[in-house]
Design a protein around this motif. Sequence first.
Motif, short mmCIF file in Angstrom:
data_model
loop_
_atom_site.label_atom_id
_atom_site.label_comp_id
_atom_site.label_asym_id
_atom_site.label_seq_id
_atom_site.Cartn_x
_atom_site.Cartn_y
_atom_site.Cartn_z
N LEU A 256 10.82 -40.27 -43.90
CA LEU A 256 11.99 -39.78 -44.06
C LEU A 256 12.59 -39.77 -42.58
N GLY A 257 11.99 -40.20 -41.50
CA GLY A 257 12.57 -40.57 -40.21
C GLY A 257 13.05 -39.23 -39.48
N ILE A 258 12.44 -38.08 -39.73
CA ILE A 258 12.25 -36.90 -39.05
C ILE A 258 10.96 -36.48 -38.72
N SER A 259 11.04 -35.45 -37.79
CA SER A 259 9.81 -34.81 -36.94
C SER A 259 8.88 -34.22 -38.03
N THR A 260 7.80 -34.08 -37.71
CA THR A 260 6.68 -33.18 -38.49
C THR A 260 7.19 -31.64 -38.39
N THR A 261 7.62 -31.27 -37.39
CA THR A 261 8.17 -29.88 -37.21
C THR A 261 9.20 -29.58 -38.32
N THR A 262 10.12 -30.55 -38.50
CA THR A 262 11.27 -30.34 -39.41
C THR A 262 10.75 -30.33 -40.98
N VAL A 263 9.75 -31.26 -41.05
CA VAL A 263 9.02 -31.43 -42.50
C VAL A 263 8.44 -29.86 -42.80
N ASN A 264 7.79 -29.50 -41.79
CA ASN A 264 7.20 -28.02 -41.89
C ASN A 264 8.21 -27.16 -42.31
N ASP A 265 9.40 -27.30 -41.45
CA ASP A 265 10.48 -26.34 -41.62
C ASP A 265 10.83 -26.26 -43.11
N HIS A 266 11.24 -27.50 -43.57
CA HIS A 266 11.61 -27.76 -45.22
C HIS A 266 10.76 -26.96 -46.23
N ILE A 267 9.50 -27.45 -45.77
CA ILE A 267 8.24 -26.91 -46.72
C ILE A 267 8.27 -25.31 -46.65
N LYS A 268 8.62 -24.96 -45.45
CA LYS A 268 8.74 -23.30 -45.33
C LYS A 268 9.76 -22.94 -46.27
N ASN A 269 10.59 -23.55 -46.27
CA ASN A 269 11.95 -22.95 -47.08
C ASN A 269 11.56 -23.16 -48.41
N VAL A 270 10.97 -24.18 -48.86
CA VAL A 270 10.54 -24.43 -50.31
C VAL A 270 9.58 -23.50 -50.74
N TYR A 271 8.58 -23.08 -49.89
CA TYR A 271 7.74 -22.14 -50.34
C TYR A 271 8.24 -20.78 -50.73
N ILE A 272 9.25 -20.36 -49.87
CA ILE A 272 10.03 -19.30 -49.86
C ILE A 272 10.70 -19.05 -51.37
N LYS A 273 11.51 -20.24 -51.49
CA LYS A 273 12.24 -20.19 -52.46
C LYS A 273 11.42 -20.19 -54.11
N LEU A 274 10.49 -21.24 -53.77
CA LEU A 274 9.65 -21.22 -55.22
C LEU A 274 8.36 -20.28 -55.41
N ASP A 275 8.24 -19.46 -54.31
CA ASP A 275 7.12 -18.28 -54.31
C ASP A 275 5.97 -18.93 -54.37
N VAL A 276 5.76 -19.83 -53.35
CA VAL A 276 4.08 -20.27 -53.31
C VAL A 276 3.60 -20.06 -51.86
N ARG A 277 2.54 -20.20 -51.68
CA ARG A 277 1.93 -20.13 -50.22
C ARG A 277 1.14 -21.39 -49.69
N SER A 278 1.13 -22.67 -50.62
CA SER A 278 0.20 -23.95 -50.13
C SER A 278 0.60 -24.75 -50.95
N LYS A 279 0.59 -26.01 -50.24
CA LYS A 279 0.84 -27.20 -50.91
C LYS A 279 0.31 -27.38 -52.19
N SER A 280 -1.03 -27.08 -52.42
CA SER A 280 -1.39 -27.21 -53.90
C SER A 280 -0.85 -26.31 -54.77
N GLU A 281 -0.54 -25.08 -54.28
CA GLU A 281 0.04 -24.28 -55.33
C GLU A 281 1.34 -24.85 -55.75
N LEU A 282 2.03 -25.37 -54.85
CA LEU A 282 3.31 -26.00 -54.93
C LEU A 282 3.30 -26.93 -55.96
#
Lengths: 209, 209
Positions: B176-202
């Motif tokens: 996606l042409g972004i940094s890994t920390t930004t990826v981490n940031d987006h995923i953090k937001n996704v986890y909060i929105k979808l109420d999960v705590r890990s990649k595999s749960e998602l």
Amino acid sequence: MISLGIIEDDRFLRRNIEECVGMVNDVNLSFSFNSMEAFLEQIHVLDEPYIVFIDLGLPGISGLEGITYIRKQWNEVHIVVITGNDDENIVFDCIQRGANGYLLKPFKIKDLFDNIDIIRSGGALITPQVALKLFSKIHKPQESFEDVTSSLTARERDVVNELLKGLTYKEISFALGISTTTVNDHIKNVYIKLDVRSKSELLAKILKR
Amino acid sequence: MISLGIIEDDRFLRRNIEECVGMVNDVNLSFSFNSMEAFLEQIHVLDEPYIVFIDLGLPGISGLEGITYIRKQWNEVHIVVITGNDDENIVFDCIQRGANGYLLKPFKIKDLFDNIDIIRSGGALITPQVALKLFSKIHKPQESFEDVTSSLTARERDVVNELLKGLTYKEISFALGISTTTVNDHIKNVYIKLDVRSKSELLAKILKR
DNA sequence: GATTAACTCCCTTTAATAAGGGATAACCTA
DNA sequence: TAGGTTATCCCTTATTAAAGGGAGTTAATC
């Protein structure tokens, strides 16, 4: 009295349907467009019709995308796909996006109107031939899933099943009554057998269709 | 000339079908059992029939499991389910296990035999009413998938899509042409929105049906 | 009786992930 | 213009996961 919309770029076929609508007493024409673009310009000022006939092979925005647009806008409308393409993946896509009927060209316009009664009586419009395509599409994922996990041992499959629920090694070890290192061991074997390198790769491989 | 088998515990219905087979010239009875257990005892000495009618509500081993047994044994046979249950999940299950037809009770035996031609001409046996159930079942996962990801931003959905392919943060950042920390940031937001705590749960939440 | 397969456990190290903090620029909206 | 949203980046720390090593127990197979 039901209302009917058409999105079809084949001028001859569209004219044909329009004429038939004129001949049937309890059906009236709600709209008729030759592209999704033309339709989308008007969608907000149109009333929800009872049935929409949509061609898949439209220029520009495809009928497949069109189904999604229509279903998003109108919840109750009956969407009937008209196309010459009976590829099982496309049939499945259309239904997944919310189509209620799938008619394969060529067909008789008169038959089409006769079949509207099927929709009105709470059924879906589908020919036995298209139904078979759909069935085989539904049947396949079952086979491929079993293929993927067939090389695993019973215990490895247990671990994979827990993994699919989203559990961590620790949670799996508790669920199966084994240590986390043993969980790790099983997963290592699974990765080798299925040629993946991470949990998410494994999940993607197993859960994709 | 086609051969036909029956597995049905309703003595009256089974007798009825048997009698109709006797009346039709180009169909002959291959076998007739009142339970899967009785059928499975003989399955290895039976020739593969053209069509098997199977009841879902059998005592002991269910007809649903029966479909799997039959499909495992015979690859070409046409399996037609006969039942009073039109629950969309059961319809889907039957087809997924390899059924080629789904007939809802009550129906006329004569119609059933008339409809065998549909199977013979390469189609699937399904009534418009059952087809609609099937359609709604196929349509639902799509809805629930869209429901699940609807609260996400476009960018978050991009990241989730890469995640679904099994990519790591590092690979996603490259894709996606972004940094890994930004990826981490987006995923953090996704986890909060979808109420999960890990990649595999998602992944489990999004990919399960 | 030896080999093999499946399952179990342990150790280690490195990489990847999750989750907390804070910050900036662009954009849209009230 | 102030406030919110979105997207981007940074730092840190603890946990989890991946992959390498070795090893013991059954149970079936040869």
